[in-house]
Motif scaffolding. Structure first.
Motif, PDB file in Angstrom:
ATOM      1  N   GLU A   1      55.260  44.803  37.628  1.00 30.57           N
ATOM      2  CA  GLU A   1      53.804  44.735  37.673  1.00 30.57           C
ATOM      3  C   GLU A   1      53.246  45.638  36.578  1.00 30.57           C
ATOM      4  N   ALA A   2      52.617  45.023  35.567  1.00 30.92           N
ATOM      5  CA  ALA A   2      52.140  45.781  34.408  1.00 30.92           C
ATOM      6  C   ALA A   2      51.118  46.844  34.789  1.00 30.92           C
ATOM      7  N   LYS A   3      50.242  46.530  35.744  1.00 27.39           N
ATOM      8  CA  LYS A   3      49.203  47.496  36.131  1.00 27.39           C
ATOM      9  C   LYS A   3      49.802  48.743  36.756  1.00 27.39           C
ATOM     10  N   ILE A   4      50.873  48.573  37.536  1.00 22.57           N
ATOM     11  CA  ILE A   4      51.524  49.726  38.152  1.00 22.57           C
ATOM     12  C   ILE A   4      52.293  50.523  37.105  1.00 22.57           C
ATOM     13  N   LEU A   5      53.008  49.851  36.212  1.00 21.86           N
ATOM     14  CA  LEU A   5      53.765  50.539  35.177  1.00 21.86           C
ATOM     15  C   LEU A   5      52.851  51.342  34.257  1.00 21.86           C
TER      16      LEU A   5
ATOM     17  N   ARG B   1      40.420  36.872  42.445  1.00 20.14           N
ATOM     18  CA  ARG B   1      39.987  38.132  41.851  1.00 20.14           C
ATOM     19  C   ARG B   1      39.544  39.024  42.998  1.00 20.14           C
ATOM     20  N   THR B   2      40.258  40.104  43.229  1.00 19.88           N
ATOM     21  CA  THR B   2      39.970  40.962  44.373  1.00 19.88           C
ATOM     22  C   THR B   2      39.467  42.321  43.899  1.00 19.88           C
ATOM     23  N   TYR B   3      38.370  42.746  44.496  1.00 24.07           N
ATOM     24  CA  TYR B   3      37.796  44.068  44.238  1.00 24.07           C
ATOM     25  C   TYR B   3      37.552  44.714  45.596  1.00 24.07           C
ATOM     26  N   LEU B   4      38.657  45.168  46.200  1.00 21.32           N
ATOM     27  CA  LEU B   4      38.635  45.679  47.563  1.00 21.32           C
ATOM     28  C   LEU B   4      39.180  47.107  47.602  1.00 21.32           C
ATOM     29  N   SER B   5      38.628  47.889  48.500  1.00 24.79           N
ATOM     30  CA  SER B   5      39.073  49.273  48.655  1.00 24.79           C
ATOM     31  C   SER B   5      40.273  49.349  49.597  1.00 24.79           C
ATOM     32  N   GLY B   6      41.077  50.396  49.416  1.00 29.64           N
ATOM     33  CA  GLY B   6      42.180  50.651  50.332  1.00 29.64           C
ATOM     34  C   GLY B   6      43.313  49.658  50.223  1.00 29.64           C
ATOM     35  N   MET B   7      43.931  49.378  51.369  1.00 30.44           N
ATOM     36  CA  MET B   7      45.037  48.425  51.461  1.00 30.44           C
ATOM     37  C   MET B   7      44.628  47.275  52.376  1.00 30.44           C
TER      38      MET B   7
ATOM     39  N   ARG C   1      39.051  52.380  45.291  1.00 27.29           N
ATOM     40  CA  ARG C   1      37.741  52.416  45.947  1.00 27.29           C
ATOM     41  C   ARG C   1      36.721  51.616  45.146  1.00 27.29           C
ATOM     42  N   TYR C   2      35.929  50.819  45.863  1.00 26.81           N
ATOM     43  CA  TYR C   2      34.830  50.060  45.270  1.00 26.81           C
ATOM     44  C   TYR C   2      33.574  50.272  46.092  1.00 26.81           C
ATOM     45  N   LYS C   3      32.429  50.343  45.418  1.00 26.46           N
ATOM     46  CA  LYS C   3      31.153  50.434  46.127  1.00 26.46           C
ATOM     47  C   LYS C   3      30.822  49.111  46.811  1.00 26.46           C
ATOM     48  N   LYS C   4      31.141  48.019  46.136  1.00 25.48           N
ATOM     49  CA  LYS C   4      30.893  46.692  46.691  1.00 25.48           C
ATOM     50  C   LYS C   4      32.218  45.951  46.755  1.00 25.48           C
ATOM     51  N   ASN C   5      32.646  45.612  47.969  1.00 25.47           N
ATOM     52  CA  ASN C   5      33.937  44.960  48.167  1.00 25.47           C
ATOM     53  C   ASN C   5      33.773  43.444  48.160  1.00 25.47           C
ATOM     54  N   GLU C   6      34.435  42.798  47.204  1.00 25.18           N
ATOM     55  CA  GLU C   6      34.285  41.358  47.040  1.00 25.18           C
ATOM     56  C   GLU C   6      35.634  40.716  46.739  1.00 25.18           C
ATOM     57  N   VAL C   7      35.733  39.439  47.119  1.00 27.28           N
ATOM     58  CA  VAL C   7      36.904  38.619  46.799  1.00 27.28           C
ATOM     59  C   VAL C   7      36.409  37.280  46.266  1.00 27.28           C
ATOM     60  N   PHE C   8      36.957  36.859  45.148  1.00 29.23           N
ATOM     61  CA  PHE C   8      36.611  35.562  44.568  1.00 29.23           C
ATOM     62  C   PHE C   8      37.867  34.687  44.569  1.00 29.23           C
ATOM     63  N   LEU C   9      37.745  33.498  45.146  1.00 33.68           N
ATOM     64  CA  LEU C   9      38.864  32.566  45.232  1.00 33.68           C
ATOM     65  C   LEU C   9      38.471  31.248  44.576  1.00 33.68           C
TER      66      LEU C   9
ATOM     67  N   PRO D   1      46.625  41.982  48.658  1.00 34.72           N
ATOM     68  CA  PRO D   1      46.482  41.471  47.286  1.00 34.72           C
ATOM     69  C   PRO D   1      46.604  42.559  46.236  1.00 34.72           C
ATOM     70  N   PRO D   2      47.058  42.189  45.032  1.00 30.23           N
ATOM     71  CA  PRO D   2      46.962  43.113  43.904  1.00 30.23           C
ATOM     72  C   PRO D   2      45.492  43.355  43.569  1.00 30.23           C
ATOM     73  N   ASP D   3      45.215  44.387  42.813  1.00 27.79           N
ATOM     74  CA  ASP D   3      43.853  44.672  42.387  1.00 27.79           C
ATOM     75  C   ASP D   3      43.541  43.876  41.128  1.00 27.79           C
ATOM     76  N   GLY D   4      42.414  43.146  41.143  1.00 29.22           N
ATOM     77  CA  GLY D   4      42.039  42.357  39.976  1.00 29.22           C
ATOM     78  C   GLY D   4      42.432  40.897  40.111  1.00 29.22           C
ATOM     79  N   ALA D   5      42.707  40.251  38.967  1.00 33.24           N
ATOM     80  CA  ALA D   5      42.966  38.816  38.933  1.00 33.24           C
ATOM     81  C   ALA D   5      44.458  38.512  39.049  1.00 33.24           C
ATOM     82  N   PHE D   6      44.780  37.466  39.805  1.00 35.08           N
ATOM     83  CA  PHE D   6      46.161  37.006  39.936  1.00 35.08           C
ATOM     84  C   PHE D   6      46.165  35.612  40.531  1.00 35.08           C
ATOM     85  N   ASP D   7      47.290  34.901  40.384  1.00 34.41           N
ATOM     86  CA  ASP D   7      47.473  33.576  40.977  1.00 34.41           C
ATOM     87  C   ASP D   7      48.166  33.745  42.324  1.00 34.41           C
TER      88      ASP D   7
END
Length: 387
Positions: free
Chosen positions: A130-134, A203-209, A167-175, A260-266
């Motif tokens: 996972e590039a974001k983790i590395l 595209r996930t912008y969610l706080s926590g796990m 952490r996000y101020k506004k938690n959203e998920v786009f599918l 989900p991972p943070d950000g965009a993914f398939d």
């Protein structure tokens, strides 16, 4: 995976080793370079041959990206499909760091490349891709020795694709449910072949796990629940999930459950082999008036519900390569002659939809999240044979 990789090689277009990482000490760089050079000379273009080869007790698997070959060598019995998938993930990691994977980018960043090779594989077994983790503990500007940083928690816990403390101020998920419709129609107007290739892009912008659950109108699930399917259910085939999906849960009750991972993914890709009703039906009548004059009447009819709308439709009509200045009239939209494609292109504004049953998000802290679901259908291979 049954066996372990002995070494990972990055080679130039002539098969010479640029960078390699020895994981088990039983394959040499000279041995791999000689083998690959002979392979290129003997077989020609490696892209046209099998990506798996065997020589003197060593199995080689390779892929090409631009002017670079990525190759693994192993003396053990490995899962070829898993290793090929791993090599493609390695390409994604390098592209994340260097924008593009090329011989020049490898030579300019060999220090970072060696750091990545140490992390993505351990003693011949794939680890973190996972590039974001590395990127949290291997920095792109790491050209000098620095104090060793503590790896993020994602490296040491079970959820290696997501970091803790987001952490996000506004938690959203786009599918986005993106489907391509492929249809072949013969000259009698009969559908010869049809299928749908789809992907669930998130595209996930969610706080926590957060724990996410996705429900589809899957025929297997609905029948298992004793619910009437009628025409609403679908048979999903060739399903491929992101690693975050709990496969055991899906096999048990067909529920797609994941962190989900943070950000965009398939999230998943799939295929539907079913009789598809063309969303837009196209008919063409050809009338020859002379050896040099042809009149073509094209009709397009929508076949989706009135409340749905299609957009950016293009109908391409092939014409003879020696056509000159065709005269075009349309009842709606606009048409133009594209000599570079030997075709007339009719453009109209408009297109259709369906439904995902539900998208549920659960997070221990109890915040409210907003799921946004969009269904997109695109034209894939749509061919009408007139003869």
């Amino acid at each position: 995976m049954a066996g372990a990789v002995s070494a990972l090689f990055l080679l130039d277009i002539k098969g010479r080793v640029l960078i390699w990482r020895d994981y088990r000490g039983d394959v040499s760089a000279v041995q791999a370079e000689r083998f690959f050079s002979k392979l290129i000379e003997k077989e020609g273009d490696p892209e046209s041959q099998d990506p798996v080869a065997y020589d003197n007790g060593v199995s080689y698997l390779f892929i090409q990206h631009n002017n670079v070959y990525l190759m693994t060598a192993s003396r053990q019995n490995c899962n070829a499909a898993s290793l090929l998938f791993f090599l493609h993930r390695v390409v994604d990691v390098f592209k994340h760091y260097f924008e593009e994977l090329e011989e020049e980018s490898l030579r300019d960043n060999f220090v970072v490349v060696y750091e990545l090779l140490d992390e993505i594989m351990d003693f011949g077994y794939p680890q973190y891709t996972e590039a974001k983790i590395l990127s949290e503990f291997i920095k792109t500007d790491a050209y000098r020795m620095e104090v060793t940083q503590r790896p993020p928690m994602a490296v040491t816990n079970a959820v290696s694709w997501r970091s803790e403390g987001i952490r996000y101020k506004k938690n959203e998920v786009f599918l986005d449910v993106v489907e391509s419709v492929n249809i072949l129609v013969n000259s009698n107007g009969q559908i010869v072949r049809s299928d749908v290739v789809g992907a669930l892009k998130m595209r996930t912008y969610l706080s926590g796990m957060p724990e996410c659950k996705l429900g589809l109108n899957d025929r297997v699930l609905l029948e298992a629940q004793g619910r009437a399917t009628k025409g609403k259910a679908i048979d999903l085939e060739d399903i491929k999930f992101h690693q975050c999906v709990r496969l055991a849960r899906f096999e048990n009750d067909r529920t797609i459950s994941f962190i989900p991972p943070d950000g965009a993914f398939d999230l998943m890709t799939y295929r539907l082999s079913t009789q598809v009703k063309p969303l837009i039906w196209v008919e063409a009548q050809v009338e020859r008036h002379s050896k040099s004059r042809v009149e073509i009447m094209v009709k397009a009819r929508s076949q989706f519900k009135e409340r749905s709308t299609a957009t950016n439709i293009e109908i391409e009509l092939p014409v003879p390569y020696d056509a000159t200045n065709p005269s075009v009239r349309t009842s709606m939209g606009s048409a133009s002659y594209a000599p570079e494609n030997d075709a007339l292109v009719w453009k109209i504004r408009s297109f259709p939809g369906g439904k995902v049953r539900y998208l549920k998000i659960i997070e221990k802290s109890g915040y409210q999240a907003l799921p946004w679901v969009r269904y997109i259908t695109m034209a894939g291979e749509y061919e009408l044979r007139l003869i």
